[in-house]
Design an enzyme around this catalytic site. Structure first.
Site, PDB file in Angstrom:
ATOM      1  N   TYR A 144     -38.600 -44.008   2.350  1.00  0.00           N
ATOM      2  CA  TYR A 144     -37.991 -43.954   3.380  1.00  0.00           C
ATOM      3  C   TYR A 144     -38.052 -45.531   3.806  1.00  0.00           C
ATOM      4  CZ  TYR A 144     -35.912 -38.872   3.107  1.00  0.00           C
ATOM      5  OH  TYR A 144     -35.242 -38.274   2.748  1.00  0.00           O
ATOM      6  N   SER A 145     -38.913 -45.415   5.227  1.00  0.00           N
ATOM      7  CA  SER A 145     -38.921 -46.962   6.067  1.00  0.00           C
ATOM      8  C   SER A 145     -39.771 -47.398   5.230  1.00  0.00           C
ATOM      9  CB  SER A 145     -39.485 -46.970   7.464  1.00  0.00           C
ATOM     10  OG  SER A 145     -37.983 -45.932   8.188  1.00  0.00           O
ATOM     11  N   THR A 146     -40.944 -46.857   4.169  1.00  0.00           N
ATOM     12  CA  THR A 146     -41.987 -47.822   3.831  1.00  0.00           C
ATOM     13  C   THR A 146     -40.964 -48.742   2.731  1.00  0.00           C
ATOM     14  OG1 THR A 146     -43.593 -45.827   3.486  1.00  0.00           O
ATOM     15  CG2 THR A 146     -43.899 -47.564   2.228  1.00  0.00           C
ATOM     16  N   LYS A 189     -38.898 -51.117   3.882  1.00  0.00           N
ATOM     17  CA  LYS A 189     -39.252 -51.964   4.540  1.00  0.00           C
ATOM     18  C   LYS A 189     -39.621 -53.233   4.351  1.00  0.00           C
ATOM     19  CE  LYS A 189     -36.582 -50.271   8.544  1.00  0.00           C
ATOM     20  NZ  LYS A 189     -36.284 -49.139   8.468  1.00  0.00           N
TER      21      LYS A 189
END
Length: 259
Positions: A34-36, A38
């Site tokens: 998921y947002s890792t 980014k």
């Protein structure tokens, strides 16, 4: 351990890779982070900065001319990196196929006006972050961010880490089990916080209310495409090795200079 020491101090795994508990979690099981993602995308942008090909203080429009539309001509690259560009929610109506095909979404982001005066406020660019920085990397380098990550970061470090998972790796992916519905009082709070008419609501599920944290993330289509804010897939071991290479050498590889 001292920064750059390079020794593994914990490497643990266990349990199952599916809700039915038919597949054991193995040493090489991979999962959507998921947002890792980014962080992976940001590292790619900073590699270009370090190479002198991307200037943090230059306007984004220097590299992506269409981005200058609707009052965005002066937004510097560093404001994309720090969630200050005012583009947290993506305007326009899209099908899921359009959203996953890249060009329609980045064209919409280039054309739209900021949702607040850029630089004056932070607002989490929950999904738009990946399209914005991914397109910037593509404009500067020619490669997609997933290809850049594979060539410039994952391969030199030997990382089990992808943005855009190859078909031959699909059998290694753990299923995501969606969370149970929250208590009624929390549902009420979340309904207000993420209402469809709020920027937070549009950022969380957008564009076009297409993205929800449910079984959709177990589909091959969501693994295969590049969503550089949301669908990086890999192991915890790979993420630890990635971060270690930011602060010191790992097997002779250092991703960014100390400064």
């Amino acid at each position: 351990q001292p920064a750059g020491d390079g020794r593994i101090v914990a490497d643990l795994w266990g349990g199952h890779a599916d809700a039915a508990r038919t597949r054991p979690w193995r040493r090489d099981t991979i999962v959507n982070t998921y947002s890792t993602t980014k962080g992976m995308t940001t590292i790619c942008a900073h590699r270009l900065v370090e190479q002198g090909r991307l200037d943090l203080d230059a306007p984004v429009a220097r590299y992506w001319p269409e981005f200058a539309a609707n009052g965005k001509s002066a937004i510097p690259v560093r404001w994309l990196l720090s969630h200050r560009a005012g583009l947290a929610a993506i305007e326009g109506d899209f099908t899921l196929d359009e959203a996953l095909s890249w060009d329609p979404v980045v064209a919409a982001l280039a054309a739209q006006a900021p949702l607040w005066e850029p630089g004056t406020k932070h607002g989490y660019h929950l999904r738009s972050y990946g399209w914005l920085l991914g397109e910037l990397v593509r404009r500067v380098d020619g490669r997609t961010v997933g290809r850049f990550l594979a060539d410039e970061v994952a391969r030199p470090l030997g990382l089990d880490l992808w943005i855009g998972l190859p078909e031959e790796q699909e059998h290694r992916v753990s299923s995501i089990v969606p969370p149970a519905p929250p208590a009624p009082e929390m549902q009420e709070v979340m309904a207000r916080l993420f209402a469809p008419d709020t920027i937070a609501g549009r950022a969380f599920s957008g564009p076009s209310n297409l993205f929800h944290y449910d079984e959709m993330w177990n589909r091959r289509a969501l693994h295969a495409v590049e969503l550089p804010s949301s669908n990086g897939i890999g192991t915890a071991r790979a993420l630890a090795r990635l971060d270690a290479a930011l602060v010191g050498e790992v097997d002779g590889v250092r991703l960014l200079r100390p400064e």
